[in-house]
Motif scaffolding. Structure first.
Motif, PDB file in Angstrom:
ATOM      1  N   VAL A   1     -21.914 -29.725  37.093  1.00 28.00           N
ATOM      2  CA  VAL A   1     -21.967 -30.504  35.859  1.00 28.00           C
ATOM      3  C   VAL A   1     -22.838 -29.812  34.805  1.00 28.00           C
ATOM      4  CG1 VAL A   1     -22.620 -32.754  34.893  1.00 28.00           C
ATOM      5  CG2 VAL A   1     -21.601 -32.617  37.156  1.00 28.00           C
ATOM      6  N   GLY A   2     -23.787 -29.000  35.249  1.00 29.57           N
ATOM      7  CA  GLY A   2     -24.655 -28.307  34.302  1.00 29.57           C
ATOM      8  C   GLY A   2     -25.995 -27.967  34.913  1.00 29.57           C
ATOM      9  N   PRO A   3     -26.871 -27.333  34.132  1.00 24.52           N
ATOM     10  CA  PRO A   3     -28.194 -26.969  34.653  1.00 24.52           C
ATOM     11  C   PRO A   3     -29.128 -28.178  34.709  1.00 24.52           C
ATOM     12  CG  PRO A   3     -28.008 -26.304  32.358  1.00 24.52           C
ATOM     13  CD  PRO A   3     -26.655 -26.832  32.772  1.00 24.52           C
ATOM     14  N   TRP A   4     -30.142 -28.076  35.559  1.00 23.73           N
ATOM     15  CA  TRP A   4     -31.162 -29.107  35.647  1.00 23.73           C
ATOM     16  C   TRP A   4     -32.124 -28.951  34.485  1.00 23.73           C
ATOM     17  CZ3 TRP A   4     -29.592 -32.650  38.720  1.00 23.73           C
ATOM     18  CH2 TRP A   4     -28.814 -32.315  39.824  1.00 23.73           C
ATOM     19  N   THR A   5     -32.723 -30.050  34.077  1.00 20.71           N
ATOM     20  CA  THR A   5     -33.679 -30.010  32.983  1.00 20.71           C
ATOM     21  C   THR A   5     -34.921 -30.817  33.345  1.00 20.71           C
ATOM     22  OG1 THR A   5     -34.035 -30.462  30.637  1.00 20.71           O
ATOM     23  CG2 THR A   5     -32.570 -31.970  31.809  1.00 20.71           C
TER      24      THR A   5
ATOM     25  N   ASP B   1     -28.202 -24.697  39.825  1.00 17.34           N
ATOM     26  CA  ASP B   1     -27.440 -25.562  38.919  1.00 17.34           C
ATOM     27  C   ASP B   1     -26.325 -26.289  39.670  1.00 17.34           C
ATOM     28  OD1 ASP B   1     -28.999 -24.621  36.856  1.00 17.34           O
ATOM     29  OD2 ASP B   1     -27.479 -23.268  36.050  1.00 17.34           O
ATOM     30  N   THR B   2     -25.928 -27.406  39.110  1.00 20.04           N
ATOM     31  CA  THR B   2     -24.801 -28.174  39.619  1.00 20.04           C
ATOM     32  C   THR B   2     -23.561 -27.803  38.805  1.00 20.04           C
ATOM     33  OG1 THR B   2     -23.968 -30.395  39.995  1.00 20.04           O
ATOM     34  CG2 THR B   2     -25.410 -30.120  38.120  1.00 20.04           C
TER      35      THR B   2
ATOM     36  N   SER C   1     -24.933 -39.791  36.230  1.00 14.19           N
ATOM     37  CA  SER C   1     -24.958 -38.326  36.378  1.00 14.19           C
ATOM     38  C   SER C   1     -25.704 -37.945  37.656  1.00 14.19           C
ATOM     39  CB  SER C   1     -25.671 -37.677  35.190  1.00 14.19           C
ATOM     40  OG  SER C   1     -24.936 -37.850  34.016  1.00 14.19           O
TER      41      SER C   1
ATOM     42  N   VAL D   1     -29.532 -33.645  34.980  1.00  8.85           N
ATOM     43  CA  VAL D   1     -28.811 -32.579  34.296  1.00  8.85           C
ATOM     44  C   VAL D   1     -28.940 -32.805  32.793  1.00  8.85           C
ATOM     45  CG1 VAL D   1     -27.172 -32.105  36.151  1.00  8.85           C
ATOM     46  CG2 VAL D   1     -26.619 -33.838  34.449  1.00  8.85           C
ATOM     47  N   GLU D   2     -28.713 -31.761  32.029  1.00 13.93           N
ATOM     48  CA  GLU D   2     -28.759 -31.900  30.571  1.00 13.93           C
ATOM     49  C   GLU D   2     -27.708 -32.907  30.130  1.00 13.93           C
ATOM     50  OE1 GLU D   2     -28.519 -28.102  28.625  1.00 13.93           O
ATOM     51  OE2 GLU D   2     -30.308 -27.373  29.638  1.00 13.93           O
TER      52      GLU D   2
END
Length: 183
Positions: free
Chosen positions: A69-73, A66-67, A102, A95-96
């Motif tokens: 900024v948030g998890p990958w999707t 994950d970054t 982003s 990212v989500e």
């Protein structure tokens, strides 16, 4: 006691089997024997069990760290450069809740098997182009002073080449991690 028929056919079966296939690098390749051979698997058919583009995107999203900024999707992933028939292919992850600026991550695949990302850092505005079966080009666009967030004018280009034991990157990456300039 073994019958005479069994003894005479058994060596022929082994010889025919040995003459039919030559093992090269862990893959079987037919060898001419004078008998009709089954057709080779088509280069345009994925290996049995290779994930679809959607499945590969999900695998990459789950395995890529994950970054901040948030998890990958896998939702909205760019899978146009993914092809499990080729030595090297790629999927661009978001990212989500991603916006145009982003961070993104480029996940690489070797014949449909996830091998990792192009670089540990995540950059926005990535675009991938196939150069050859084992080469992909990634254009990293980045913001220059005065650029609107949705239209970066800077470009850094890297090439990723799959060799038998590793992937090598040549070229440039965005300065400052590709983040918008301050000021």
């Amino acid at each position: 006691m073994t019958s005479r028929t069994h003894m005479t056919h058994h060596p022929r079966i082994l010889a025919a089997a040995a003459a039919t296939f030559l093992v090269v690098g862990g893959a079987a390749a037919p060898v001419a024997t004078g008998e009709a051979q089954p057709p080779l698997p088509s280069a345009t058919v994925p290996a049995p069990g290779a994930p679809s583009a959607e499945e590969a995107a999900q695998i990459a999203a789950e395995r890529t760290p994950d970054t901040a900024v948030g998890p990958w999707t896998a939702d909205g992933a760019d899978t146009t450069s993914y092809d499990p028939r080729l030595a090297l292919s790629a999927i661009v992850l978001n990212v989500e809740g991603a916006t145009a600026s982003s961070p993104q991550q480029m996940a690489l695949f070797d014949h449909g098997v996830y091998v990792g990302t192009t670089v540990p850092e995540s950059y926005p505005y990535q675009q991938v182009t196939r150069i050859a079966d084992n080469i992909v080009q990634v254009d990293y666009r980045f913001l220059l002073p005065g650029d609107p967030h949705a239209d970066p004018s800077g470009t850094a280009t890297s090439h990723y080449v799959l060799y038998p034991q590793h992937i090598e990157r040549t070229g440039a990456l965005p300065p400052g991690g590709g983040m918008p300039p301050v000021g």
